[in-house]
Design a protein around this motif. Structure first.
Motif, PDB file in Angstrom:
ATOM      1  N   PHE A  77       0.841  -1.205   0.000  1.00  0.00           N
ATOM      2  CA  PHE A  77       0.000   0.000   0.000  1.00  0.00           C
ATOM      3  C   PHE A  77       0.870   1.246   0.000  1.00  0.00           C
ATOM      4  CE2 PHE A  77      -2.789   3.183   2.111  1.00  0.00           C
ATOM      5  CZ  PHE A  77      -3.819   3.179   1.175  1.00  0.00           C
ATOM      6  N   GLU A 102      -2.167  -4.173   0.759  1.00  0.00           N
ATOM      7  CA  GLU A 102      -3.471  -3.862   0.165  1.00  0.00           C
ATOM      8  C   GLU A 102      -3.986  -5.020  -0.685  1.00  0.00           C
ATOM      9  OE1 GLU A 102      -5.411  -0.456  -2.821  1.00  0.00           O
ATOM     10  OE2 GLU A 102      -3.235  -0.719  -2.702  1.00  0.00           O
ATOM     11  N   LYS A 104      -7.282  -5.210  -3.378  1.00  0.00           N
ATOM     12  CA  LYS A 104      -8.335  -4.423  -3.990  1.00  0.00           C
ATOM     13  C   LYS A 104      -9.677  -5.149  -3.915  1.00  0.00           C
ATOM     14  CE  LYS A 104      -7.041  -0.374  -5.568  1.00  0.00           C
ATOM     15  NZ  LYS A 104      -7.735   0.860  -5.114  1.00  0.00           N
ATOM     16  N   ASP A 110     -12.958   1.623  -4.049  1.00  0.00           N
ATOM     17  CA  ASP A 110     -12.533   2.920  -3.514  1.00  0.00           C
ATOM     18  C   ASP A 110     -12.870   3.083  -2.031  1.00  0.00           C
ATOM     19  OD1 ASP A 110     -11.532   3.719  -5.999  1.00  0.00           O
ATOM     20  OD2 ASP A 110     -13.515   4.391  -6.656  1.00  0.00           O
ATOM     21  N   TYR A 112     -12.289   1.471   1.765  1.00  0.00           N
ATOM     22  CA  TYR A 112     -11.290   0.624   2.413  1.00  0.00           C
ATOM     23  C   TYR A 112     -11.696   0.228   3.830  1.00  0.00           C
ATOM     24  CZ  TYR A 112      -7.900   1.520  -1.283  1.00  0.00           C
ATOM     25  OH  TYR A 112      -7.239   1.573  -2.493  1.00  0.00           O
ATOM     26  N   SER A 158     -12.111  -2.878  -0.659  1.00  0.00           N
ATOM     27  CA  SER A 158     -10.656  -2.958  -0.599  1.00  0.00           C
ATOM     28  C   SER A 158     -10.226  -3.071   0.859  1.00  0.00           C
ATOM     29  CB  SER A 158     -10.023  -1.722  -1.241  1.00  0.00           C
ATOM     30  OG  SER A 158     -10.217  -1.735  -2.636  1.00  0.00           O
ATOM     31  N   ILE A 160      -6.955  -2.752   3.575  1.00  0.00           N
ATOM     32  CA  ILE A 160      -5.591  -2.396   3.970  1.00  0.00           C
ATOM     33  C   ILE A 160      -5.222  -3.267   5.160  1.00  0.00           C
ATOM     34  CG2 ILE A 160      -4.059  -0.628   4.916  1.00  0.00           C
ATOM     35  CD1 ILE A 160      -5.833   1.470   3.541  1.00  0.00           C
ATOM     36  N   THR A 186      -7.395   8.439   1.576  1.00  0.00           N
ATOM     37  CA  THR A 186      -8.052   7.150   1.389  1.00  0.00           C
ATOM     38  C   THR A 186      -9.403   7.149   2.087  1.00  0.00           C
ATOM     39  OG1 THR A 186      -5.886   6.064   1.360  1.00  0.00           O
ATOM     40  CG2 THR A 186      -7.807   4.659   1.721  1.00  0.00           C
ATOM     41  N   LYS A 187     -10.410   6.613   1.414  1.00  0.00           N
ATOM     42  CA  LYS A 187     -11.731   6.529   2.007  1.00  0.00           C
ATOM     43  C   LYS A 187     -11.807   5.291   2.899  1.00  0.00           C
ATOM     44  CE  LYS A 187     -16.693   6.391   1.013  1.00  0.00           C
ATOM     45  NZ  LYS A 187     -17.738   6.250  -0.039  1.00  0.00           N
ATOM     46  N   ILE A 188     -11.531   5.488   4.176  1.00  0.00           N
ATOM     47  CA  ILE A 188     -11.570   4.401   5.143  1.00  0.00           C
ATOM     48  C   ILE A 188     -12.966   4.364   5.765  1.00  0.00           C
ATOM     49  CG2 ILE A 188     -10.605   3.474   7.277  1.00  0.00           C
ATOM     50  CD1 ILE A 188      -7.999   4.945   6.559  1.00  0.00           C
TER      51      ILE A 188
END
Length: 307
Positions: A77, A102, A104, A110, A112, A158, A160, A186-188
């Motif tokens: 990542f 990471e 995907k 998009d 995570y 996705s 992480i 990053t969209k966590i």
């Protein structure tokens, strides 16, 4: 683990979880059980000298984790999987490294989910090695089994994989990660944090965080028994027990209003002692705990939104 308090255990209604209705997860070949135990025995051995942040054993552990991620097809990542940082705790300066991989997602690439476990421990004190088998080689090696499972069952979101450093030093690794540019960009949507998951005299694995999120609470309430594990919600500030919301790396996500689930067991007599060794873990409990957590993730992964 960063906990430093006495846990008071309240008896009450035990709630159970079964997240794979048609096939028992205990009967499913999700990952190599032998390899899970082999990884834990290795990472908690004297060779890693207690994995103290910045020490030679921690650097060796870092490479061990990177090698496993690479072998399991987990992509970096960050460059070379590493996120280096420095900090001062008290009068001591440390150089540390988070390890970030990471996978995907197939449906929501998009968005995570961060599945985390800290790899640092207490190191060597007064000539004794604090191996930290339960705390927290157990959580790190569970990450490898998640990755192995994802090879045949790719996640929809996705993922992480975050092996955080310096958890034992005031959660510095997760703090740095959450404030870093890579996390901010990053969209966590969720954190699953695994910290001490390999032994329990009562066969109980706690899940913390459901009371903070209605969707996660709903999934928990609909669950049934699995693997003989008692998965009990609590320790979240609403049940009279010690509040574990701030006990480990999931705290950093909670402070950023990101939903979290923390899986862990009660403190035991070997917590933060040199006796927290591989010989003290309970292999069948550990295997079934990892299967239970994977099944829990399956249900969560079906959600488009966690709000």
């Amino acid at each position: 683990m960063f906990r430093a308090y006495v846990i008071t255990y309240f008896t009450g209604l035990c709630l159970f979880v079964n997240l794979h209705a048609q096939t028992s997860p205990c009967e499913s070949n999700y990952f190599s059980e032998t390899t899970l135990l082999k990884h834990l025995k290795s990472l908690s051995s004297d060779a890693f000298e207690g994995r103290r942040t910045g020490a030679a054993g921690a650097i060796k552990a870092k490479q061990f984790i990177i090698n496993q991620f690479h072998a399991l097809g987990v992509l970096p990542f960050t460059k070379n999987y590493e996120q280096k940082f420095s900090f001062t705790e008290g009068k001591v300066s440390y150089n540390a490294t988070n390890i970030l991989g990471e996978i995907k997602g197939t449906h929501f690439p998009d968005s995570y989910v961060v599945i985390s476990a800290h790899y640092d421990h207490e190191g060597i004190k007064n000539g004794e090695i604090y191996n930290g088998a339960d705390d927290n080689a157990s959580g790190v090696c569970a990450l490898f089994s998640f990755a192995e499972y994802f090879k045949k069952h790719p996640p929809k979101h996705s993922v992480i994989f975050a092996a955080f450093d310096a958890e034992e030093l005031n959660l510095q690794g997760s703090k740095y990660f959450m404030k870093s540019a890579v996390a901010q960009a990053t969209k966590i949507v969720l954190n699953l944090n695994l910290d001490m998951v390999s032994r329990s005299e009562t066969n109980t694995l706690f899940v913390v965080g459901t009371s903070h999120n209605a969707r996660l609470k709903s999934i928990y309430k609909k669950s049934n028994p699995a693997c003989g594990i008692i998965l009990e919600a609590g320790h979240d500030g609403h049940d009279g027990r010690e509040d574990w919301t701030y006990a480990s790396d999931h705290m950093r996500f909670f402070l950023e209003n990101i939903p979290f689930l923390y899986f862990g067991v009660d403190d035991h007599e070997d917590y933060h002692e040199p006796t927290d060794t591989f010989e003290k873990i309970q292999p069948q409990f550990y295997i079934n705990a990892v299967k239970t957590m994977i099944n829990y993730f399956e249900k969560i992964d079906d959600l488009r939104s966690f709000e």
